[in-house]
Scaffold this motif. Structure first.
Motif, PDB file in Angstrom:
ATOM      1  N   VAL A   1     -34.414  49.185  22.052  1.00 48.86           N
ATOM      2  CA  VAL A   1     -35.644  48.515  21.628  1.00 48.86           C
ATOM      3  C   VAL A   1     -35.549  48.402  20.115  1.00 48.86           C
ATOM      4  N   THR A   2     -35.160  47.237  19.630  1.00 43.92           N
ATOM      5  CA  THR A   2     -34.755  47.102  18.240  1.00 43.92           C
ATOM      6  C   THR A   2     -35.393  45.887  17.584  1.00 43.92           C
ATOM      7  N   GLU A   3     -35.786  46.058  16.324  1.00 45.41           N
ATOM      8  CA  GLU A   3     -36.217  44.966  15.454  1.00 45.41           C
ATOM      9  C   GLU A   3     -37.363  44.152  16.039  1.00 45.41           C
ATOM     10  N   ASN A   4     -38.334  44.841  16.623  1.00 45.81           N
ATOM     11  CA  ASN A   4     -39.523  44.179  17.144  1.00 45.81           C
ATOM     12  C   ASN A   4     -40.707  44.419  16.212  1.00 45.81           C
ATOM     13  N   TYR A   5     -41.604  43.468  16.155  1.00 49.34           N
ATOM     14  CA  TYR A   5     -42.846  43.581  15.396  1.00 49.34           C
ATOM     15  C   TYR A   5     -43.967  43.757  16.413  1.00 49.34           C
ATOM     16  N   VAL A   6     -44.474  44.982  16.512  1.00 48.52           N
ATOM     17  CA  VAL A   6     -45.448  45.365  17.536  1.00 48.52           C
ATOM     18  C   VAL A   6     -46.753  45.687  16.822  1.00 48.52           C
ATOM     19  N   HIS A   7     -47.738  44.831  16.939  1.00 50.08           N
ATOM     20  CA  HIS A   7     -48.919  45.011  16.094  1.00 50.08           C
ATOM     21  C   HIS A   7     -50.188  44.486  16.756  1.00 50.08           C
ATOM     22  N   ASP A   8     -51.275  45.071  16.362  1.00 57.19           N
ATOM     23  CA  ASP A   8     -52.616  44.616  16.733  1.00 57.19           C
ATOM     24  C   ASP A   8     -52.818  44.503  18.240  1.00 57.19           C
ATOM     25  N   ASN A   9     -52.059  45.278  19.008  1.00 60.79           N
ATOM     26  CA  ASN A   9     -52.345  45.370  20.432  1.00 60.79           C
ATOM     27  C   ASN A   9     -53.598  46.205  20.636  1.00 60.79           C
TER      28      ASN A   9
ATOM     29  N   PHE B   1     -33.248  56.318  25.531  1.00 60.83           N
ATOM     30  CA  PHE B   1     -33.844  55.184  24.827  1.00 60.83           C
ATOM     31  C   PHE B   1     -33.476  55.231  23.345  1.00 60.83           C
ATOM     32  N   LEU B   2     -33.276  54.063  22.790  1.00 62.32           N
ATOM     33  CA  LEU B   2     -33.125  53.901  21.348  1.00 62.32           C
ATOM     34  C   LEU B   2     -34.223  52.976  20.848  1.00 62.32           C
ATOM     35  N   PHE B   3     -35.040  53.475  19.913  1.00 59.09           N
ATOM     36  CA  PHE B   3     -36.034  52.660  19.213  1.00 59.09           C
ATOM     37  C   PHE B   3     -35.586  52.594  17.751  1.00 59.09           C
ATOM     38  N   ASP B   4     -35.134  51.445  17.309  1.00 64.20           N
ATOM     39  CA  ASP B   4     -34.573  51.344  15.957  1.00 64.20           C
ATOM     40  C   ASP B   4     -35.110  50.116  15.236  1.00 64.20           C
ATOM     41  N   ARG B   5     -35.513  50.318  13.980  1.00 64.72           N
ATOM     42  CA  ARG B   5     -35.923  49.246  13.081  1.00 64.72           C
ATOM     43  C   ARG B   5     -37.040  48.374  13.650  1.00 64.72           C
ATOM     44  N   ASN B   6     -37.992  48.978  14.335  1.00 66.39           N
ATOM     45  CA  ASN B   6     -39.193  48.274  14.769  1.00 66.39           C
ATOM     46  C   ASN B   6     -40.290  48.462  13.723  1.00 66.39           C
ATOM     47  N   TRP B   7     -41.170  47.501  13.625  1.00 67.94           N
ATOM     48  CA  TRP B   7     -42.316  47.573  12.720  1.00 67.94           C
ATOM     49  C   TRP B   7     -43.561  47.642  13.608  1.00 67.94           C
ATOM     50  N   ILE B   8     -44.214  48.807  13.621  1.00 68.48           N
ATOM     51  CA  ILE B   8     -45.284  49.099  14.584  1.00 68.48           C
ATOM     52  C   ILE B   8     -46.557  49.347  13.784  1.00 68.48           C
ATOM     53  N   GLU B   9     -47.507  48.428  13.875  1.00 65.21           N
ATOM     54  CA  GLU B   9     -48.611  48.427  12.915  1.00 65.21           C
ATOM     55  C   GLU B   9     -49.938  48.044  13.556  1.00 65.21           C
ATOM     56  N   HIS B  10     -50.963  48.809  13.218  1.00 66.64           N
ATOM     57  CA  HIS B  10     -52.356  48.453  13.493  1.00 66.64           C
ATOM     58  C   HIS B  10     -52.625  48.214  14.965  1.00 66.64           C
TER      59      HIS B  10
END
Length: 678
Positions: A249-257, A271-280
């Protein structure tokens, strides 16, 4: 920075030392986390508009308009959707059912619209289907499709879904199956999830294997607010992973959910979670629940759990929630690169809280405390709990399963539980400014290492105290080499807040090599006793009168600091005091140093004996060692002993006794240590 991030792919991913070094350098220079990379702005960049403007050679042209009755089931064919809106007729179950090895690709402006009539867009069991460059919208009739998917409804294997704009659908926009990839897509404002998955359980194996979630923007999902419609469903978020082995799970922008951002729930492994941006996100940024072996590295977590943190004041609202999860060397680790659960080289800023490592005493397979009712851990057969279920909380849900009939015996006692253990939190940067966060309650701005539950199941072999000891002290969970900026608090046990110094001191011994607001002092010498029992600075600790005595925390009894332990003789014929937390503090076998400072409070007690009692995990006494403290005077003296804790030692207790001293005499003790020899 966007160009840099765009070229980081799974093929050159470095999870270990080199990655740590690179990330440390990035932090020192201002950091790749300082600004959201352009490559992650998928919804804004609209890559779904980049499909072929004319039909590829040999492709079947799908004209705009109503495609009801169109033959989409030919194997090995490519379908090109012409520009414009495509519909599938007026039946709830009207959908595209692909043939194997087929391709569905859209021209710029191609839209597949369910008109809030059709439930699913692509379904069926065909393998190796590719769907690309399409806008998929309005599937579901309005607040339905609970736990169902619109694209790849049947979680078929080998699908590649890319360059999609899937929005305003009910349920999950995309379902994943074995060997599936979803990438370069905008998954936005769907009723339940952006991405989810489900296949029937497989006895002794994972239901889904080897999935890739790369470079997607996942935002605004859970529009239908399923948590309020089905109390306690735990069925919402940006992404929900379920019973998967092997995920990147890489390089995803996960926000405002409007719920959790990324949620791995139930027997996920590797699982590998790398370089995701998880915000708000309204709730937890990343939740790893009753699952195993993950690496969470080089991600950004900002402003998560502001809503859930205020709504549930009884526990932290963390950026990362590790719930009954951890590392296990018996399971796969090819994607994660580790048989631990590693959380390293991430950046956290103004989340409601930081990281919570938690275990529910009552949650184990075949218990009604386990919300994944039919699932057992990977180590117990059957892994699928058979019916009948009994929903009386005080009884098992299946009285014939080994996690009832044999649960008090090994290996079942250990393997019937999902454990929060072998969780390593290191080389992260945590920033928290209380003025920026809508704090409420006592768990805002905390790191947590705790366990809760009730000792209310007559057949359950576990106690809350045991599980708390495992999570806090003996389970291999550690925070170290982190950087903290701000007003942080630390939580242990039932959820009691303690200070930075207490968190770093025995018995917790966390944060070796870490700094708080620039403080760089080395960690204190590890001590099996907690800080107050050892030094009396905050309370009386665990000291309790036993016979012929009373105890108090007294300023006049201090060897160092402001307080020490004063023992007053209240009856003739001898006296004794002891620790009141039988069977004592966690301890390991091996060479130990026992030391304390002592003096007469008043003349009269010339000698005493400290008994060191070693117990195993079954609370059976292994041995008692005696440490004499003779020749006492009104001057402080240090008494030390080199001891060896027996094999199988799990806890240590202390007793102090003497046969001399009259009523009114007193003894002072301070700075008491039981520590490993160095």
């Amino acid at each position: 920075m966007g160009a840099l991030l765009a070229v980081v792919t799974i093929t050159n991913l470095l999870v270990g030392q080199a990655a740590s070094a690179a990330t440390t350098a990035e932090r020192a220079s201002g950091g790749w986390y300082a600004e959201l990379p352009d490559a992650l702005r998928v919804c804004e960049n609209a890559p779904w508009k980049g499909g072929p403007a004319s039909a590829p050679s040999g492709a079947i042209v799908v004209p705009a308009g109503d495609n009801k009755g169109f033959d989409f089931g030919q194997a090995g064919k490519t379908y090109w959707f012409a520009p414009g809106t495509h519909t599938l007729g007026d039946g709830s179950y009207s959908k595209i059912t692909p043939g194997g090895d087929s391709v569905f690709v859209g021209a710029p402006g191609a839209v597949l619209d369910g008109k809030n009539i059709n439930l699913y867009a692509f379904a069926g069991g065909a393998a190796n289907v590719r769907i690309a460059y399409l806008e998929v919208r309005n599937f579901g009739t309005g607040k339905d499709n609970n736990n169902e998917g619109v694209i790849n409804h049947n979680s078929a294997s080998g699908w590649v879904m890319e360059y999609l704009y899937a929005h305003d659908n009910d349920g999950a926009a995309v379902f994943l199956g074995d060997g599936n990839t979803i990438r370069h897509s905008c998954l936005k404002d769907n009723g339940q999830y952006g991405i989810s998955m489900f296949k029937d359980q497989v006895e002794g194996d994972s239901a889904i294997k080897n999935i890739v979630v790369n470079n997607n923007e996942i935002a605004g999902n859970n529009q239908d607010d399923w948590e309020s419609r089905i109390e306690g469903c735990g069925c919402t978020g940006g992404v929900k992973f379920w019973d998967v082995q092997g995920a990147t799970v890489t390089e995803n922008y996960v926000h405002d959910n409007l719920s959790v951002g990324l949620w791995a729930d139930t027997n996920n492994i590797d699982f590998l979670f790398d370089r995701n941006w998880i915000e708000h996100n309204d709730s937890i940024g990343l939740w790893y629940e009753i699952s195993y072996n993950a690496t969470i590295t080089r991600n950004v977590f900002k402003r998560n759990a502001w809503v859930s943190g205020k709504e549930n004041l009884g526990s932290p609202g963390p950026a990362i929630y590790v719930s009954e999860s951890g590392g296990d060397a018996r399971l796969a680790s090819a994607k994660s690169g580790s048989t631990n659960l590693n959380i390293n080289d991430n950046y956290f800023e103004d989340n409601f809280s930081g990281i919570s490592i938690f275990e529910n005493t009552n949650r184990f397979c075949n218990s009604n405390g386990n919300t994944s009712k039919s699932y057992c851990t990977p180590f117990v057969a059957p892994t699928i709990i058979p019916k009948p279920y009994d929903y009386d909380y005080l009884h098992p849900i299946n009285a014939t399963h080994p996690c009832y009939t044999s649960i008090k015996n090994e290996p079942y006692r250990s393997d019937c539980r999902w454990h929060s253990r072998n969780v390593k939190v290191f080389d992260n940067e945590f920033r928290f400014n209380k003025a920026n966060v809508p704090c409420a309650g006592t768990y805002c701005g905390v790191q947590a290492l705790y366990a809760q539950g009730e000792n209310n199941l007559p057949w359950m072999p576990y106690t809350v105290a045991e599980i708390q000891q495992n999570v806090m002290l003996t389970g291999g969970n550690s925070f170290h080499d982190n950087t903290y900026v701000g007003d942080w608090t630390f939580v242990k046990g039932w959820g009691e807040a303690i200070s930075w110094n207490a968190w770093r001191s025995a018995p917790y011994n966390q944060e070796a090599g870490s700094t708080l607001n620039g403080a760089t002092e080395p960690p204190p010498v590890p001590n099996a006793l907690d800080a107050d029992t050892a030094t009396l600075e905050g309370s009386l600790g665990k000291w309790a009168a036993w016979y012929g005595s009373s105890v108090q925390r007294a300023a006049g009894a201090a060897h160092s600091g402001a307080y020490g332990l004063q023992i007053d003789v209240t009856a003739g014929g001898g006296w004794g005091v002891q620790l009141g937390n039988w069977p004592g503090f966690a301890a390991a076998p091996g060479a130990k140093r026992v030391s304390l400072w002592a003096r007469q409070g008043t003349a009269g007690i010339s000698a005493a004996t400290v008994s060191v009692l070693w117990f195993d995990s079954d609370q059976q006494l292994l041995r008692t060692d005696q440490v004499p403290i003779n020749g006492l005077s009104t001057n402080w003296q240090e008494f030390t002993a080199q001891l060896t804790a027996p094999a199988s030692t799990a806890t240590v207790m202390l007793e102090v006794r003497s046969a001399n001293g009259a009523v009114g005499n007193s003894l002072h003790l301070d700075d008491i240590v039981v520590a490993d020899q160095r």
